[in-house]
Design a protein around this motif. Structure first.
Motif: not given
Lengths: 125, 245, 397
Positions: C200-205, C236-244
């Motif tokens: 859930f923490i990763i999802y929240s990121f 956008k790169n940070l978002l990609a890291v979180f989604v990954g």
């Protein structure tokens, strides 16, 4: 400015005068079908019935103490209207006073406002 | 007046116990009548109410216990199976490997370590000292977390307003509820309605009593035969046990 | 666009009132649904004794999880000292408050006895993770509000770092507790996993950053500004890291679950033949919420519009994930007698069906509308538009 002050004063006088007028806020119709002695003196029960009920509710719920003195069901069995058989609704003992005081108890969301027969439960075999 | 009633009850209980001695009734009977608690005494942990269900006696298709519960607690007939409250239900089982079929009633198992009590945010879900798990509707906010937590689906949410309550069993819209073990009868020395109905139908598949009292019928029985706690892997220490699963 | 002077937001009063009216309309619809449910009881919803938490919870938990995640932008600025994120910290704090308020409002509106909210705030069962969550939520409001004040009042700027630290740890604890609401459910196959909390923490990121990017993009577009390409690239790169990372956690969760024989039935249900839940998982959570946004982000020549599109997909995927986790987990039959086929009048042994009514969606969208309205008004009256110091940014490069 002066005109406003006078208007306000006049309004207040009017309000006070009419508040005292009988019949503007109908007094609660308290019918007691079974006259007798309440479990507490009248002034005490009027002021503090909610405290008694609340105290009893926790004792009954959590500790299984089922004494009758402050039990809601005992109030109902004495005070239910002979006409409707209930303490709420038209002329109901609880409702008429609570309407007057504009206090909405939420007892009746769950509790039965009519006295009922105790279910027969014999001793354990 | 209420005190006089108490006195009368005590007298009757004593008289019944005395009669038991004279008539040489089974020992369990007189012990349990004598144990009926006075109204003004709090329940204690000296008692652990429990139930033993003998699935070999429980008849497939018989719903006497369910009807008795619905009647006693004014739940009414189940008309909307998705939303109507069902405090007790019959489950028909068939063992997948062997095909062995059986039927049993399922209700609140009155755990000693109830998950519903652990998760309840307000403390509305609680366990009484004598082991009966209840919902205090005065502080239940209707969040339904206990329903998520219960391993037995023993809880129902009241989906609609009600006005036809049993005066001794208050219930209303927006709260969660479940089997109370007929606490209002038990506190007066009675047995749960389902147990009574099962006996009246001649099946005698349900036995109710004090698990802590070594002389009680239920304590003797669980000492003698192998009984099962459903989902024993969860280690919840159930008050309801089954025979023949 | 010097660092010394603030960029003033553009006025456009007609459009502003239009936004308020649109948000207000959704809020009104939610209020109507709330009154309807509370008056008639939950019998008029699609929820029942088997699916006890439905659409309102999907939206509410999403908003709460995203609210804690959106605060990350501020934390990266304050706790980890990145200037481009520091410039965005006030907006991040505001969104955190707004979304938390929206989520909690939906949660409260779906209670059986919402009139007893005061009971929930005065009676605590300290063993309950749910009660703990309520404390975390109220604390979150206080701490984030204090954080905003220290950031926006120059005389208090000195405290901003320490309060930022507190907010960061508080939000981690909060999301851990939110994930544990499900993690602590030992009875149901779908839950009862220690992985729930970190997942859930990763999802929240991911959800939080996506929500932030959507709002930031809209604000820039409103004011006719373009986000600096370097900032866009980093975010956008940070978002990609979180989604990954979210995808990775989802994979691990299901792989470990597949390994336990007692859970293979559930995994088969979810991954193969669970109908709507299987679709919501693969199409919603994995493709729309994971693979497509990654493709949009990493395809060469990413524009502001494409990043916003990716963010919208992440949010949609997040809602799908909540649907799978919350409703899917309840739809799978609760196993009381392992090794037996069961049937009863209480839907034992069958996959539970759930058809939400319009009002449940109205309630959920009402939460989003509340968060939206709070944001729109706050952004109008206070300076929340990110103010970048480009000289510093250049120096850092």
């Amino acid at each position: 400015m002066k005109a406003i002050a006078i208007a306000v004063l006049w309004g207040l006088t009017f309000a006070v005068a009419h508040a005292a007028e009988p019949g503007r806020a109908p007094l609660p119709a308290i019918e007691i079908a079974k006259p007798g002695q309440c479990v507490e003196p009248k002034d005490v029960i009027r002021r503090d019935h909610m405290k008694f009920l609340r105290h009893q509710r926790d004792l009954t719920m959590h500790e299984g103490i089922r004494t009758k003195k402050h039990s809601l069901n005992e109030c109902i069995s004495c005070h239910a209207s002979p006409k409707t058989g209930s303490v709420i609704g038209e002329g109901g003992f609880c409702q008429s006073c609570h309407d007057y005081a504009a206090v909405k108890p939420d007892c009746w969301d769950c509790h039965q406002p009519k006295p009922g027969q105790k279910s027969v439960a014999g001793a354990r075999p | 007046m209420s005190e006089r009633n108490d006195d009368r009850r005590k007298f009757l209980a004593a008289a019944a116990a005395g009669a038991g001695f004279v008539a040489l009734a089974p020992g369990i009977r007189l012990v349990e009548i004598a144990a009926a608690k006075p109204d003004n005494e709090a329940v204690t942990a000296r008692v652990r109410w429990g139930m033993l269900i003998d699935t070999t006696r429980c008849q497939t298709g018989c719903t006497e216990c369910v009807s008795a519960c619905n009647k006693e607690n004014h739940l009414g007939e189940v008309k909307k199976p998705r939303t109507d409250a069902q405090w007790i239900r019959k489950i028909d089982l068939k063992e997948l490997k062997t095909g062995r079929a059986l039927s049993l009633p399922m209700m609140c198992q009155h755990c000693a370590n109830p998950p519903c009590v652990d998760v309840c945010p307000t403390g509305a879900s609680f366990k009484r000292a004598d082991g009966i798990v209840l919902v205090d509707r005065h502080i239940c906010i209707g969040c339904r977390y206990c329903m998520m937590a219960c391993p037995y689906k023993a809880r129902s949410f009241v989906h609609e307003p009600h006005t036809d309550q049993n005066p001794e069993v208050p219930r209303g819209q927006g709260c969660v509820e479940g089997c109370t073990l007929c606490v209002h009868r038990v506190d007066r020395g009675g047995t749960p309605a389902c147990v009574e109905a099962c006996a009246a139908a001649g099946h005698n598949a349900m036995l109710f009593g004090d698990l802590n009292d070594p002389e009680s019928a239920i304590a003797k029985r669980v000492r003698e035969v192998k009984t099962t706690q459903v989902r024993a892997d969860l280690k919840l220490d159930l008050g309801v046990r089954y025979e023949g699963i | 666009m010097a660092s010394a002077s603030y960029v003033e937001t553009q006025s456009r009063p007609a459009a502003f009132w239009g936004l308020l009216a649109a948000g207000g309309l959704f809020l009104l619809a939610a209020f109507a649904a709330f009154l309807h449910f509370e008056h008639s009881g939950h019998v008029v919803t699609g929820m029942d004794n088997q699916i006890v938490w439905g659409m309102p919870h999907v939206f509410a938990v999403f908003l709460i999880v995203a609210a804690s995640g959106v605060l990350n932008v501020a934390s990266i600025g304050s706790v980890f000292g990145k200037p481009i994120y520091k410039a965005r910290a006030p907006l991040s704090g505001l969104l955190a408050l707004a979304m938390m308020a929206g989520g909690l409002a939906v949660l409260a509106a779906d209670l059986g006895r919402p009139d007893r909210l005061i009971v929930a705030m005065t009676h605590f069962n300290f063993k309950s993770i749910f009660a703990l969550n309520m404390m975390f939520y109220s604390g979150f409001f206080a701490i984030v509000a204090a954080y905003l004040v220290t950031m926006m009042d120059r005389s208090l700027n000195g405290y901003s770092k320490i309060v930022g630290f507190l907010a960061f740890f508080w939000r981690l604890a909060l999301t851990t507790a939110t994930g544990s609401i499900f993690g602590f459910l030992i009875a149901r196959t779908a839950y009862g996993s220690a992985l729930m909390a970190p997942m859930f923490i990763i999802y929240s990121f991911a959800y939080g950053l996506a929500a932030f990017l959507i709002v930031q993009g809209s604000m820039y577009a409103w004011n006719g500004l373009t986000l600096d390409a370097r900032i866009l690239a980093r975010m956008k790169n940070l978002l990609a890291v979180f989604v990954g990372a979210a995808l990775y956690f989802t994979a691990v969760m299901h792989l470990t679950s597949l390994y336990f024989a007692k859970q293979t039935d559930y995994e088969r249900f979810l991954l193969l033949d669970g109908g709507i839940y299987t679709t919501a998982f693969w199409l919603g959570q994995v493709v729309v919420g994971g693979i497509l946004p990654l493709a949009l982000i990493f395809a060469p020549g990413a524009t502001q519009t494409r990043v916003i599109a990716a963010s919208v997909l992440v949010v949609l995927g997040g809602l799908a994930q909540m649907f799978v986790t919350i409703v899917g987990g309840q739809a799978f039959p609760l196993e009381i007698f392992p090794g037996y086929a069961v049937s009863s009048t209480f839907q034992d042994g069958i996959v539970n069906s759930y058809s939400p009514v319009l009002g449940e969606f109205a309630l959920g969208f009402g939460g989003i509308a509340l968060a939206f309205l709070i944001t729109v008004v706050a952004v109008r009256v206070l300076r929340f538009l990110p103010q970048d110091d480009f000289a510093a940014l250049k120096a850092e490069d």
